[in-house]
Design an enzyme around this catalytic site. Structure first.
Site, PDB file in Angstrom:
ATOM      1  N   HIS A 134       3.722  -2.211   3.131  1.00 31.41           N
ATOM      2  CA  HIS A 134       3.755  -0.860   2.571  1.00 31.41           C
ATOM      3  C   HIS A 134       5.104  -0.655   1.879  1.00 31.41           C
ATOM      4  O   HIS A 134       6.155  -0.814   2.529  1.00 31.41           O
ATOM      5  CB  HIS A 134       3.540   0.180   3.673  1.00 31.41           C
ATOM      6  CG  HIS A 134       2.229   0.052   4.373  1.00 31.41           C
ATOM      7  ND1 HIS A 134       2.007  -0.895   5.351  1.00 31.41           N
ATOM      8  CD2 HIS A 134       1.064   0.730   4.213  1.00 31.41           C
ATOM      9  CE1 HIS A 134       0.753  -0.800   5.784  1.00 31.41           C
ATOM     10  NE2 HIS A 134       0.163   0.176   5.114  1.00 31.41           N
ATOM     11  N   ASP A 178       0.819  -1.218   0.000  1.00 29.27           N
ATOM     12  CA  ASP A 178       0.000   0.000   0.000  1.00 29.27           C
ATOM     13  C   ASP A 178       0.851   1.266   0.000  1.00 29.27           C
ATOM     14  O   ASP A 178       2.034   1.248   0.378  1.00 29.27           O
ATOM     15  CB  ASP A 178      -0.894   0.035   1.248  1.00 29.27           C
ATOM     16  CG  ASP A 178      -2.048  -0.948   1.173  1.00 29.27           C
ATOM     17  OD1 ASP A 178      -2.053  -1.789   0.252  1.00 29.27           O
ATOM     18  OD2 ASP A 178      -2.921  -0.882   2.056  1.00 29.27           O
ATOM     19  N   ASP A 179       0.209   2.357  -0.408  1.00 24.69           N
ATOM     20  CA  ASP A 179       0.674   3.748  -0.227  1.00 24.69           C
ATOM     21  C   ASP A 179       1.734   4.190  -1.223  1.00 24.69           C
ATOM     22  O   ASP A 179       2.194   5.332  -1.148  1.00 24.69           O
ATOM     23  CB  ASP A 179       1.207   3.984   1.195  1.00 24.69           C
ATOM     24  CG  ASP A 179       0.127   3.836   2.247  1.00 24.69           C
ATOM     25  OD1 ASP A 179      -1.053   3.707   1.867  1.00 24.69           O
ATOM     26  OD2 ASP A 179       0.460   3.837   3.448  1.00 24.69           O
TER      27      ASP A 179
END
Length: 277
Positions: free
Chosen positions: A229, A87-88
């Site tokens: 992440h 993610d991100d």
């Protein structure tokens, strides 16, 4: 010239003819021997011609190396399959490190990208697709969707879809709601499956690669979706050791969609999923 001198000249002439030379007077009473032209020609004729230089051995060109065939990615549904998700990102450095590890080990993963991180990231998006990975949608601003209006939910999702489609020709078909926060309003306005997770090592919080690796290896099972992440150096370093360790334990690493398809589980829009089992 008296008879004696004439006799001597005859003797010299005869001797010179026998030796292939002619006697030529150079001064009074002195004679020099000069080779006959025939003797010189005979010497030249009997001289062997020089041998031609030996030809240099031919050097055979080295054969061009045969390129190794590209590894083929396949999944065996009878063996355990898991999905790493990130993610991100994409991050300008750490995402590429993770992609390097995945490509070196012939593994796939899913990257849930955030809109505000996409500026200048077109090469990374294209590389994800070329590497067989999947691009997911993590909204444009990483806002908690349950706090938005239906129109706000749709825009957060559609803006990312439009950008990724323009960048690499494929729009994301999966959504990960920020913070895993969903309700009926979010699901009713999200025309894609909402992908949550079954393992969360809190890599963004602990920032310790060994702790992240141990957390996952102690819990991982067939069908798990693992949350990570790709914006932290410690996560990128953890992936370098985590991927080989998972492979050694017999796990196959696929995208979320690949894992569900291999297991014959349908991913439906307007629903949430946490694992493929």
């Amino acid at each position: 010239m008296n008879k004696f001198a004439a006799f001597i000249m005859c003797i010299l002439l005869i001797t010179g003819m026998l030796w292939g030379c002619a006697a030529v007077p150079a001064d009074v009473g002195v004679y020099y021997a000069v080779p006959f032209a025939g003797a010189e020609q005979k010497s030249k004729a009997t001289t062997a011609p020089p041998l031609p230089p030996e030809p240099e051995p031919e050097v055979e060109p080295e054969p061009e190396p045969v390129p190794e065939p590209e590894p083929v990615f396949t999944l065996d549904p009878e063996k355990p399959i898991i999905a790493l998700t990130f993610d991100d990102g994409p991050h300008e450095t750490y995402t590429d490190i993770i992609l390097d590890v995945l490509e070196e080990n012939n593994c796939h993963a899913t990257f849930f990208v955030v809109g505000y991180m996409l500026k200048g990231a077109t090469p990374q998006l294209q590389r994800m697709v070329e590497a067989g990975c999947q691009i997911g949608n993590h909204t444009w601003d990483h806002k908690e969707l349950i706090k938005l209006t239906p129109a706000g939910v749709k825009k957060q999702i559609s803006d990312v879809c439009d950008y990724v489609l323009d960048a690499c020709g494929e729009a994301p078909m999966l959504v990960r709601p920020p913070y895993g926060s969903v309700n009926d309003t979010v699901l009713n306005n999200c025309p894609y499956p909402a992908i949550l997770w079954s393992i969360d090592p809190y890599d963004w919080k602990v920032l310790d690669k060994d702790e992240v690796i141990n957390h996952i290896l102690e819990r991982v099972k067939d069908g798990d979706i693992i949350l990570l992440h790709d914006v932290h150096a410690t996560t990128a370093e953890a992936v370098k050791e985590l991927v080989p360790a998972l492979l050694e334990r017999g796990f196959q690493l696929a995208t979320v969609s690949e894992m569900f398809e291999a297991k014959g589980i349908e991913l439906k829009p307007n629903t949430t999923v946490r694992k493929a089992r």
